[in-house]
Write a protein that holds these residues in place. Structure first.
Motif, short mmCIF file in Angstrom:
data_model
loop_
_atom_site.label_atom_id
_atom_site.label_comp_id
_atom_site.label_asym_id
_atom_site.label_seq_id
_atom_site.Cartn_x
_atom_site.Cartn_y
_atom_site.Cartn_z
N ALA A 197 0.74 -1.18 -0.05
CA ALA A 197 0.00 -0.01 -0.15
C ALA A 197 0.86 1.26 0.11
CB ALA A 197 -0.91 0.14 1.12
N ILE A 198 1.97 1.28 0.63
CA ILE A 198 2.82 2.28 0.59
C ILE A 198 3.30 2.52 -0.54
CG2 ILE A 198 5.06 3.21 1.54
CD1 ILE A 198 4.51 1.48 4.13
N ALA A 199 3.80 1.45 -1.41
CA ALA A 199 4.60 1.65 -2.80
C ALA A 199 3.41 2.08 -3.54
CB ALA A 199 4.94 0.30 -2.96
N GLU A 200 2.20 1.67 -3.42
CA GLU A 200 1.12 2.08 -4.30
C GLU A 200 0.76 3.46 -4.00
OE1 GLU A 200 -2.15 -0.55 -3.45
OE2 GLU A 200 -1.51 -2.00 -4.39
N ALA A 201 0.88 4.02 -2.82
CA ALA A 201 0.67 5.56 -2.64
C ALA A 201 1.59 6.47 -3.20
CB ALA A 201 0.35 5.62 -0.97
N LEU A 202 2.81 5.78 -3.07
CA LEU A 202 4.08 6.53 -3.70
C LEU A 202 3.78 6.62 -5.31
CD1 LEU A 202 6.92 5.35 -1.55
CD2 LEU A 202 6.22 7.87 -1.50
N ASP A 203 3.37 5.60 -5.65
CA ASP A 203 3.28 5.50 -7.34
C ASP A 203 2.05 6.57 -7.75
OD1 ASP A 203 5.07 3.47 -8.11
OD2 ASP A 203 3.45 1.85 -7.73
N VAL A 204 1.11 6.61 -6.88
CA VAL A 204 0.14 7.68 -7.41
C VAL A 204 0.43 9.17 -7.03
CG1 VAL A 204 -1.99 8.49 -6.38
CG2 VAL A 204 -1.99 6.04 -6.52
N ALA A 205 1.43 9.30 -6.10
CA ALA A 205 1.75 10.49 -5.85
C ALA A 205 2.71 11.01 -7.06
CB ALA A 205 2.70 10.65 -4.60
N ARG A 206 3.59 10.08 -7.21
CA ARG A 206 4.49 10.41 -8.70
C ARG A 206 3.49 10.54 -9.58
NH1 ARG A 206 7.82 12.84 -10.00
NH2 ARG A 206 9.88 12.48 -10.64
N ALA A 207 2.82 9.77 -9.98
CA ALA A 207 1.60 10.03 -11.35
C ALA A 207 1.03 11.25 -11.29
CB ALA A 207 0.96 8.70 -11.31
N MET A 208 0.76 11.81 -10.16
CA MET A 208 -0.09 13.18 -9.87
C MET A 208 0.88 14.33 -9.96
SD MET A 208 -3.17 12.51 -9.67
CE MET A 208 -4.05 14.00 -8.84
N GLY A 209 2.51 13.88 -10.37
CA GLY A 209 3.31 14.96 -10.48
C GLY A 209 4.03 15.47 -9.49
N ALA A 210 3.83 14.86 -8.14
CA ALA A 210 4.34 15.34 -7.13
C ALA A 210 5.93 15.08 -7.00
CB ALA A 210 3.81 14.59 -5.75
N ARG A 211 6.62 16.01 -6.67
CA ARG A 211 8.21 15.97 -6.54
C ARG A 211 8.55 16.06 -5.17
NH1 ARG A 211 10.51 20.10 -11.28
NH2 ARG A 211 9.44 18.98 -12.86
N HIS A 212 7.63 16.31 -4.22
CA HIS A 212 7.87 16.39 -2.77
C HIS A 212 6.92 15.46 -2.17
CE1 HIS A 212 8.00 19.04 1.22
NE2 HIS A 212 8.32 18.01 1.48
N VAL A 213 7.19 14.46 -1.31
CA VAL A 213 6.43 13.85 -0.67
C VAL A 213 6.68 13.55 0.88
CG1 VAL A 213 8.11 11.64 -0.64
CG2 VAL A 213 5.47 11.31 -0.41
N VAL A 214 5.58 13.64 1.87
CA VAL A 214 5.71 13.76 3.13
C VAL A 214 5.43 12.25 3.81
CG1 VAL A 214 4.66 14.49 5.30
CG2 VAL A 214 4.98 15.94 3.10
N LEU A 215 6.37 11.78 4.27
CA LEU A 215 6.28 10.22 5.04
C LEU A 215 5.95 10.69 6.78
CD1 LEU A 215 9.30 8.53 3.20
CD2 LEU A 215 6.77 8.39 2.62
N SER A 216 4.68 10.26 6.95
CA SER A 216 4.26 10.32 8.36
C SER A 216 4.10 9.02 9.05
CB SER A 216 2.94 11.39 8.47
OG SER A 216 1.99 10.31 8.01
N THR A 217 4.30 8.95 10.40
CA THR A 217 4.17 7.51 11.21
C THR A 217 2.69 7.21 11.38
OG1 THR A 217 4.71 8.93 13.25
CG2 THR A 217 6.58 7.98 12.15
N GLY A 218 1.89 8.08 11.15
CA GLY A 218 0.58 7.69 11.36
C GLY A 218 -0.56 8.87 11.11
N ARG A 219 -1.73 8.63 11.45
CA ARG A 219 -2.90 9.44 11.05
C ARG A 219 -2.47 10.91 11.78
NH1 ARG A 219 -8.95 7.45 10.84
NH2 ARG A 219 -8.71 6.53 8.84
N ARG A 220 -2.28 10.85 13.08
CA ARG A 220 -1.99 12.12 14.08
C ARG A 220 -0.90 13.02 13.18
NH1 ARG A 220 -0.41 11.77 20.06
NH2 ARG A 220 -0.18 14.08 20.50
N SER A 221 0.45 12.31 13.08
CA SER A 221 1.39 13.06 12.41
C SER A 221 1.04 13.47 10.91
CB SER A 221 2.67 12.21 12.46
OG SER A 221 2.33 10.91 11.66
N GLU A 222 0.38 12.73 10.22
CA GLU A 222 -0.05 13.38 9.07
C GLU A 222 -0.99 14.84 9.06
OE1 GLU A 222 -3.16 12.03 5.83
OE2 GLU A 222 -1.29 10.54 5.61
N ARG A 223 -1.89 14.58 10.34
CA ARG A 223 -2.71 16.02 10.13
C ARG A 223 -1.63 17.01 10.55
NH1 ARG A 223 -6.40 12.29 13.07
NH2 ARG A 223 -5.43 12.87 15.10
#
Length: 390
Positions: free
Chosen positions: A197-223
């Motif tokens: 799922a992580i790999a797929e999420a990164l694939d989607v981000a790249r496909a959407m043109g993202a050059r900057h990705v944020v890796l969080s440890t969970g929902r709270r840190s992502e918020r």
């Protein structure tokens, strides 16, 4: 329950207790006990709702009502999977109208050491589940509420035996398991499917043109990261959970130019230790090493010695936070985490270092250390107000 990435979701011990408490309250105020087993709609912590099966409800000779929910961990089972979690509900003269008192009964642990979200001496029912149980009971009260308040006692059958297979004894939680759950839902993440799922999420981000990705440890840190980086698209935020090295390596393979990590102190220390996976069951926090880092940061030896004996990272931070050299320690932890992160990617790296109360760690921890200047290139680090530094 819903499915995610082919895995069935479950519900937390907190949600199980909330469903049992609501069912018992309904029976206390007139619903026939023989209408159970039945499904119970309960609020989740924060927002959302979930329908949970309640196995049984029984009226005792003293008029108190006990209901039981069987906890379902979905396809991410832990030691509490299929545990019978009960709540006994009664009217209480010591409580005022509409008031709900919640205590731990048999099989629910009690906190004996500092460093946890629950004070010493209290049952190990975390704040989120505590509020969730209270909200579920309030939903079941008649209108107007009775003149007396309602008492709820949470129990877990064979909870003390189950606790021996958890980290509770090491954390100073005695007599049973903890009632937990930040979201109320168990989403599988300890399987190969989560890495997929992580790999797929990164694939989607790249496909959407993202050059900057944020890796969080969970929902709270992502918020928190979303609040600080509002200009990034939704797809740029990926929850890596405990898969620290895997997520960085996968992001590197996809050519992201900039990677920002976002973590709370417990995971930050694990990252600094050089662990590939930060899950508590993989490797425990090395408090001796943390004490060494305290000395490196200029904290006195007696305080570093206390950190070496700390129960949790929360406990350790509570010891050192008042000291004027705490910002230097926070900065050192960030540097060590980023040095380790830099071994997995050549992208520009940043790290949002959060304290336990969701505030940023001191500004010194959000700036680039001089020994990282060459390795981090144009990496950005957030200052106190969440504005990227140079």
């Amino acid at each position: 329950m819903a499915e995610r990435a082919g895995l069935r979701e479950g519900f937390t011990t907190g949600t199980a207790a909330a469903a049992a408490a609501k069912a018992a309250t309904l029976v206390l105020f007139g619903r026939p006990a023989d209408t159970f087993p039945a499904l119970m709609d309960v609020p989740l912590p924060g927002t959302g709702r979930l329908t949970v099966p309640v196995a049984e409800a029984t009226v005792r000779p003293d008029g108190h009502v006990r209901a039981v929910t069987v906890k379902d961990g979905g396809d991410d089972p832990d030691v509490t999977h299929m545990a019978r979690i009960g709540c006994t509900v009664s009217l209480d003269d010591a409580l005022s109208a509409g008031e709900v008192g919640i205590e731990g009964g048999a099989g629910v642990g009690r906190v004996t050491l500092p460093g946890l979200p629950v004070p010493v001496g209290r049952p190990a029912i975390n704040p989120g589940p505590m509020a969730q149980i209270r909200a579920a009971v309030i939903e079941a009260l008649p209108e107007p509420p009775p003149a007396r308040g309602v008492s709820v006692i949470v129990d877990v059958e064979d909870g003390e035996g189950l606790a021996g297979r958890t980290m509770n004894p090491r954390l100073g939680i005695v007599g049973g398991v903890s009632i937990l759950g930040t979201s109320g839902i168990v989403r599988p993440f300890s399987h190969e499917s989560w890495r997929a799922a992580i790999a797929e999420a990164l694939d989607v981000a790249r496909a959407m043109g993202a050059r900057h990705v944020v890796l969080s440890t969970g929902r709270r840190s992502e918020r928190a990261a979303r609040r600080l980086l509002p200009g990034l698209a939704d797809q740029a935020f990926v929850q890596m959970a405990d898969y620290f090295s895997f997520s960085l390596s996968q992001a590197a393979l996809r050519g992201f130019e900039e990677i920002t990590l976002c973590a709370y102190p417990g995971k930050l220390v694990k990252m600094g230790m050089g662990l590939s996976n930060t899950h508590a069951d993989i490797e425990a926090t090395d408090f001796q090493r943390l004490a060494t880092w305290c000395r490196e940061a200029g904290l006195p030896s007696d305080l570093a010695g206390a950190v070496a004996k700390a129960n949790t990272v929360r406990h350790a931070f509570g010891l050192v936070r008042p000291h004027p050299r705490f910002p230097a320690l926070a900065a050192l932890l960030v540097q060590k985490a980023l040095v380790h992160a830099g071994s997995f990617t050549t992208a520009a790296l940043g790290l949002i270092a959060l304290d336990f109360d969701d505030s940023l760690l001191p500004p010194e921890a959000q700036t680039r250390g001089p020994d990282l200047e060459g390795r981090l290139g144009r990496g950005k680090f957030l200052g106190k107000e969440g504005v990227p530094g140079d």
